[in-house]
Design a protein around this motif. Structure first.
Motif, PDB file in Angstrom:
ATOM      1  N   PRO A  40     -16.390   1.715  12.267  1.00  0.00           N
ATOM      2  CA  PRO A  40     -15.380   2.758  12.512  1.00  0.00           C
ATOM      3  C   PRO A  40     -13.963   2.205  12.602  1.00  0.00           C
ATOM      4  N   ARG A  41     -13.760   1.061  13.248  1.00  0.00           N
ATOM      5  CA  ARG A  41     -12.417   0.475  13.335  1.00  0.00           C
ATOM      6  C   ARG A  41     -11.967  -0.027  11.968  1.00  0.00           C
ATOM      7  N   TRP A  42     -12.892  -0.605  11.216  1.00  0.00           N
ATOM      8  CA  TRP A  42     -12.560  -1.058   9.863  1.00  0.00           C
ATOM      9  C   TRP A  42     -12.145   0.137   9.012  1.00  0.00           C
ATOM     10  N   ASN A  43     -12.875   1.231   9.117  1.00  0.00           N
ATOM     11  CA  ASN A  43     -12.536   2.443   8.369  1.00  0.00           C
ATOM     12  C   ASN A  43     -11.153   2.957   8.745  1.00  0.00           C
ATOM     13  N   ALA A  44     -10.833   2.890  10.040  1.00  0.00           N
ATOM     14  CA  ALA A  44      -9.521   3.350  10.489  1.00  0.00           C
ATOM     15  C   ALA A  44      -8.410   2.525   9.847  1.00  0.00           C
ATOM     16  N   CYS A  45      -8.609   1.208   9.787  1.00  0.00           N
ATOM     17  CA  CYS A  45      -7.618   0.335   9.142  1.00  0.00           C
ATOM     18  C   CYS A  45      -7.507   0.648   7.656  1.00  0.00           C
ATOM     19  N   GLN A  46      -8.627   0.862   7.007  1.00  0.00           N
ATOM     20  CA  GLN A  46      -8.621   1.168   5.577  1.00  0.00           C
ATOM     21  C   GLN A  46      -7.863   2.463   5.297  1.00  0.00           C
ATOM     22  N   ARG A  47      -8.142   3.485   6.093  1.00  0.00           N
ATOM     23  CA  ARG A  47      -7.475   4.778   5.875  1.00  0.00           C
ATOM     24  C   ARG A  47      -5.963   4.646   6.034  1.00  0.00           C
ATOM     25  N   TYR A  48      -5.562   3.963   7.080  1.00  0.00           N
ATOM     26  CA  TYR A  48      -4.129   3.838   7.330  1.00  0.00           C
ATOM     27  C   TYR A  48      -3.459   2.978   6.268  1.00  0.00           C
ATOM     28  N   LEU A  49      -4.160   1.931   5.818  1.00  0.00           N
ATOM     29  CA  LEU A  49      -3.618   1.055   4.781  1.00  0.00           C
ATOM     30  C   LEU A  49      -3.414   1.825   3.479  1.00  0.00           C
ATOM     31  N   VAL A  50      -4.412   2.587   3.073  1.00  0.00           N
ATOM     32  CA  VAL A  50      -4.310   3.363   1.834  1.00  0.00           C
ATOM     33  C   VAL A  50      -3.203   4.409   1.936  1.00  0.00           C
ATOM     34  N   ASP A  51      -3.077   5.024   3.094  1.00  0.00           N
ATOM     35  CA  ASP A  51      -2.004   6.023   3.280  1.00  0.00           C
ATOM     36  C   ASP A  51      -0.627   5.390   3.098  1.00  0.00           C
ATOM     37  N   ARG A  52      -0.444   4.189   3.654  1.00  0.00           N
ATOM     38  CA  ARG A  52       0.870   3.541   3.585  1.00  0.00           C
ATOM     39  C   ARG A  52       1.171   2.979   2.201  1.00  0.00           C
ATOM     40  N   LEU A  53       0.139   2.867   1.361  1.00  0.00           N
ATOM     41  CA  LEU A  53       0.338   2.368   0.000  1.00  0.00           C
ATOM     42  C   LEU A  53       0.248   3.496  -1.032  1.00  0.00           C
ATOM     43  N   ALA A  54       0.285   4.729  -0.549  1.00  0.00           N
ATOM     44  CA  ALA A  54       0.163   5.870  -1.464  1.00  0.00           C
ATOM     45  C   ALA A  54       1.272   5.870  -2.503  1.00  0.00           C
ATOM     46  N   GLY A  55       2.469   5.410  -2.142  1.00  0.00           N
ATOM     47  CA  GLY A  55       3.581   5.388  -3.092  1.00  0.00           C
ATOM     48  C   GLY A  55       3.371   4.439  -4.252  1.00  0.00           C
ATOM     49  N   LEU A  56       2.442   3.501  -4.110  1.00  0.00           N
ATOM     50  CA  LEU A  56       2.130   2.567  -5.198  1.00  0.00           C
ATOM     51  C   LEU A  56       0.929   3.023  -6.021  1.00  0.00           C
ATOM     52  N   GLY A  57       0.396   4.200  -5.676  1.00  0.00           N
ATOM     53  CA  GLY A  57      -0.748   4.715  -6.428  1.00  0.00           C
ATOM     54  C   GLY A  57      -2.086   4.351  -5.832  1.00  0.00           C
ATOM     55  N   ALA A  58      -2.144   4.061  -4.510  1.00  0.00           N
ATOM     56  CA  ALA A  58      -3.413   3.704  -3.876  1.00  0.00           C
ATOM     57  C   ALA A  58      -4.421   4.841  -4.054  1.00  0.00           C
ATOM     58  N   ASP A  59      -5.607   4.496  -4.555  1.00  0.00           N
ATOM     59  CA  ASP A  59      -6.668   5.476  -4.793  1.00  0.00           C
ATOM     60  C   ASP A  59      -7.240   5.920  -3.449  1.00  0.00           C
TER      61      ASP A  59
END
Length: 413
Positions: A99-118
């Protein structure tokens, strides 16, 4: 693994999971451990990336991370059309930390959305293209375009706690402090203050994952699941898996197949019985809520512990070996044990040890053939010297000297 990779036909599209699994499939329920965070950047979909070389794309990713305060990726891999960003960990995380790993992944992808993060490429069962193999859609070969070296000359590795601190809105120690503060407020019967939305959301996902693990542990304790109970186990395991955020409705039936195979490899369950759960999962992902008891809850099932304990008839002995599916009495017992352990760590002794060290238990006066009062009087004269005769003082001094067994004792008397 090196042997297998050496046998790969590099002219074919080839993908590899980013985590390790307990069984020969990549279902998240079979996760063993994971050793990195990652993001799949579809830069080819972004207008700003048109005409840029892989190295130029990598430079843009590095610049964006620096601007956003995101730790520099350990590796940047050109996938043939986009960029894979990977943050290697200095060790692997066990399945309990998902669950903590998933939380980091979600936040990381959100912050990289401007680069086209899937947004779909953030779960532990995700596969990414294998380096040195071809991407047949573009004809380009997947290759590493940037390595962030550490002091040892190898790709830099990060502690997971450090990455969590940098990425999550609330650091782990803040979460733990908020939890302790709430517990103290409950004990003092004070109204809770402050906002802890992030904490509640995270705790809910962790609770759901732990309940899934407890149901699996329960089956293990019972030596398996009986035929009439298999669908009940599958339904609730899948419900908690969806609540934990470790998977989504699009993968639900694949995860259900893995869980069913775990219950009984020969079981041909009917997927139609899961259609209601699938509909609730879709509503959950859409952010819908249902009202129950005056509260707004997820459309997925969020039962109390007592409900699950009654449904699966979990005994007290079984509860002692589970993590979260425990009764309120069992929870109080564990809280007392934790409190006792904290007191021991702080230097406190148990009642038996305390009493064994007390003078009332040791009774040194009996070994000297004295009464308790005489023993105390010998060490601590009851009256001032001016009110005590020399003969009495001499007798007290002699008694105390015999207790101490030295001239120093007589001097103190």
């Amino acid at each position: 693994m090196p042997t297998i990779l050496g046998m790969v036909d590099q002219t074919r599209d080839t993908w590899l999971t980013q985590a390790e699994f307990m069984r020969p499939n990549r279902r998240v329920v079979n996760l063993a451990r994971v050793g990195l965070l990652f993001a799949d950047l579809d830069t080819y979909r972004q207008p700003w990336a048109t005409g840029r070389t892989p190295e130029q794309l990598a430079a843009t990713v590095l610049y964006h991370c620096a601007q956003e305060g995101i730790p520099t990726p350990s590796l940047l891999v050109y996938s043939g059309r986009g960029i894979q960003a990977k943050w290697l960990l200095d060790g692997t995380l066990p399945r309990q930390a998902l669950p903590r790993w998933n939380a980091c992944q979600r936040y990381l992808v959100d912050r990289l959305a401007g680069l086209g993060a899937d947004p779909q490429a953030k779960d532990a069962s995700r596969v990414l293209r294998l380096v040195s193999t071809v991407n047949t859609k573009s004809g380009d070969v997947c290759r590493v375009v940037h390595v962030e070296h550490g002091q040892d000359g190898q790709p830099v590795r990060y502690g997971f706690e450090y990455l969590a601190e940098m990425l999550l809105p609330v650091a782990r120690w803040d979460i733990e402090q908020q939890r302790r503060d709430r517990a103290e407020r409950r004990q003092l019967k004070l109204l809770p203050g402050g906002k802890a939305d992030n904490l509640r959301g995270f705790s809910g996902r962790q609770l759901a994952w732990d309940r899934l693990e407890d149901l699996r542990k329960l089956a293990e304790l019972r030596g398996g699941v009986r035929e009439g109970e298999r669908m009940q186990h599958l339904f609730w395991r899948l419900n908690f898996l969806l609540l934990s955020g470790a998977t989504h409705s699009g993968q639900m039936y694949h995860e259900a197949a893995a869980l069913a195979g775990e219950l009984d490899p020969a079981w041909s369950y009917r997927s139609k019985e899961l259609m209601t759960l699938y509909a609730k999962a879709k509503a959950h992902e859409a952010g819908e809520k249902v009202e129950f008891g005056g509260k707004q809850l997820s459309p997925l099932y969020t039962p109390k512990n007592d409900t699950i304990i009654s449904l699966f008839q979990i005994t007290d002995e079984e509860q002692r070996k589970l993590r979260t599916l425990i009764s309120s009495d069992m929870a109080k017992e564990r809280d007392r044990e934790r409190h006792t352990a904290r007191r021991r760590a702080a230097g406190a002794v148990d009642r038996q040890t305390y009493e064994s060290r007390s003078l009332s238990r040791q009774k040194p006066w009996e070994a000297l053939g004295m009464s308790r009062a005489s023993w105390y009087r010998a060490g601590k004269p009851a009256a001032p010297a001016s009110e005590t005769s020399p003969s009495v003082l001499q007798a007290q001094a002699a008694d105390l000297a015999s207790i101490a067994g030295s001239d120093e004792g007589g001097h103190n008397a």
